[in-house]
Design an enzyme around this catalytic site. Sequence first.
Site, PDB file in Angstrom:
ATOM      1  N   ASP A  24       0.844  -1.180   0.000  1.00 35.41           N
ATOM      2  CA  ASP A  24       0.000   0.000   0.000  1.00 35.41           C
ATOM      3  C   ASP A  24       0.892   1.247   0.000  1.00 35.41           C
ATOM      4  OD1 ASP A  24      -3.257   0.481   1.578  1.00 35.41           O
ATOM      5  OD2 ASP A  24      -2.167   1.719   0.138  1.00 35.41           O
ATOM      6  N   GLU A  35     -10.235   6.950   4.831  1.00 34.33           N
ATOM      7  CA  GLU A  35      -9.178   6.366   5.654  1.00 34.33           C
ATOM      8  C   GLU A  35      -9.161   6.955   7.066  1.00 34.33           C
ATOM      9  OE1 GLU A  35      -6.279   6.219   1.794  1.00 34.33           O
ATOM     10  OE2 GLU A  35      -5.620   5.111   3.561  1.00 34.33           O
TER      11      GLU A  35
END
Length: 664
Positions: free
Chosen positions: A327, A526
């Site tokens: 990521d 997020e």
Amino acid sequence: MLSKLSRLHFLSGVALVAGLGACATGSQSLEANSAASAEWPQIASPHSTDPETEQRIAAIVSGMSLRQKIGQMTQADIRSVTPEQVREHYLGSVLNGGGAWPGGNKRSTAGDWVALSRSFYDASMSTDMPVKVPIIWGTDAVHGHNNVFGATQFPHNIGLGAAHDPELVGRIAHLTAKQVRATGITWVFAPTLAVVQNPRWGRTYEGYSSDPELVRSYAKSFVTSMQGDLVGPDTTIASAKHFIGDGGTWLGKDQGETRASRDELIRTHAPGYFGALETGVQNVMISYSGWTDTGAGVAHGKMHGNRELITDVLKGKLGFDGFVVSDWNAIEQVDGCTRTHCPQAINAGIDMVMVPDDWKKFIDETVADVEAGTIPMSRIDDAVTRILRVKFRIGLMEHAPFLDASAEQDLASDLVRATAREAVAKSLVLLKNGPASPLPLQRDAKILLVGEAADKVTAQMGGWSLTWQGDETDDSDYPIADDMLSAVTKALGDGGSVDVSKDARGVDLSRYDAVIMVMAEAPYAEMKGDIVYPATLRHTSRYPDQLDTLARVYGKGVPVVSVLFSGRPVYANDLMNLSDAFIAAWLPGTEARGITDVLFEGTSGRPRRAFTGRLPFAWPGVPCPETANQPELFSRGFGLDTTKRGDSRPLPIDNRLSCPALAD
Ligand code: GLC
């Protein structure tokens, strides 16, 4: 036990039990005696390796320099790399992170996207390598091609979970692949397969459900439809993400620590991957989160350094032969690593590293690691082999991935919009339908729309919508869309009318047949969306004005229908008490007509669609579920329709400002 306290028990169903050594196929379910410990199943992908292609790959790899190999393993963000640098440094991939557009222009056309993609492609095909390896571009098309101006945006995954419709999810995946291919891109960082345990998590809405089996069925349908035969002009590769346990972190902290036994990891957090792998997903993205095995009492640290789960389990036992990507700068979170230097992550099994900005330094430091023997060349060769295998499988080694300009119509075609509208309608969950509920509304009704979100498309979108956070946008950024005002306007017939009063001040309510109150969370993505403990889950603690507005219209002789746009279940007893009907509409995207298709009668005298949505997660009845004996107001699977009145007695109100202290 703490891990019980720290999780909101969204799992009301019986967890899936993986069979001992069971070989999962599309139809075979992994049932076994639930008392036995769960085991990782052996999974057969439908995309087998081709010996001749493998020989070609081996020959290419053997002809590559070390720097060319490491370049192939490097993924840079389009804001930090030029085509010339792609050529010079042999980069294997680029991505556009949330809010990255060609030339930094939010309103780039599909043609602009294609032009940039072609420039990167041409650069990758003009290196001095003996065999050119084309670049592959990845993008977060997580609810349609949400980065692109003018593209239809589907409901976020939480709404699709409420629809309980794998076939619909497959159609959405296929249409999303077509949208993405229209911009010259062949890799989608979706589906998110998190089985979310706590709605505090800012990414709850990226998850489908807390039901592992629903997530698995969606994974199968999504990957099958998005990847197709891997070579068609309407296909992209998918990324099963974020491996593994991203939705299970303690108190829902983004990038936090997942406290779960090995059995829980397999039974709760893995089924989505079983579904994705058994349908041949070609990429897996690793989770920022860490894992503490509460059964064995072992803290394994961050997933990006977990060799056992990435290599021994994912690539070994589960048989994954595509490639693994890290990521965004996630390798820096591995003990002893930085964002440009992490042999631990590569040795753990990461094949491509998403190092968006500092990719040059990463290449240099990783080359040095291999030269020093810290990373064996065999690991590098395996990583490059996996990347090339996927590029061969999707035909990228044979031909450029670009379509003719007519593909641009796929961004917001009638079919795309109709499918998104259908998904919105199917996502709605009717949580309250009291004695005075006016549902379904008549076409000749006089409607008052109230609330800040009454005429704001941006309130319907959530994060990952043109920008990373879904902020810094306005309705002019969504030229092809319906907000609630335009949707209601189009739903009304002769004699019907609609007015808007955002704060409902000074309105003569007696002029109206019904009020529709439209509420929303501000957009987030997020960690920025985390509701950090000890903050409560009470929506009105963050949006008190919405309660004030509702109080101005409720109980004044005109029925009130409340619609809430949120990325998660929230504590909303106070809002429901001031509503005659209450609908969870999640984050519906650009097609609000899907909402009025259910709220209003159509020309047939009945609504175009009925309420069929069912909660994909339990809905909290208290502000601090982690410390409550009965945290749930409604269980997962709950949902009314207009034939049912449900229980409309006043709900208990708890306005505490924070939750009790919890031991770590
Ligand atoms: C983000 C997300 C991941 C996304 C990636 C690229 O941090 O965790 O889901 O695909 O970066 O934007």
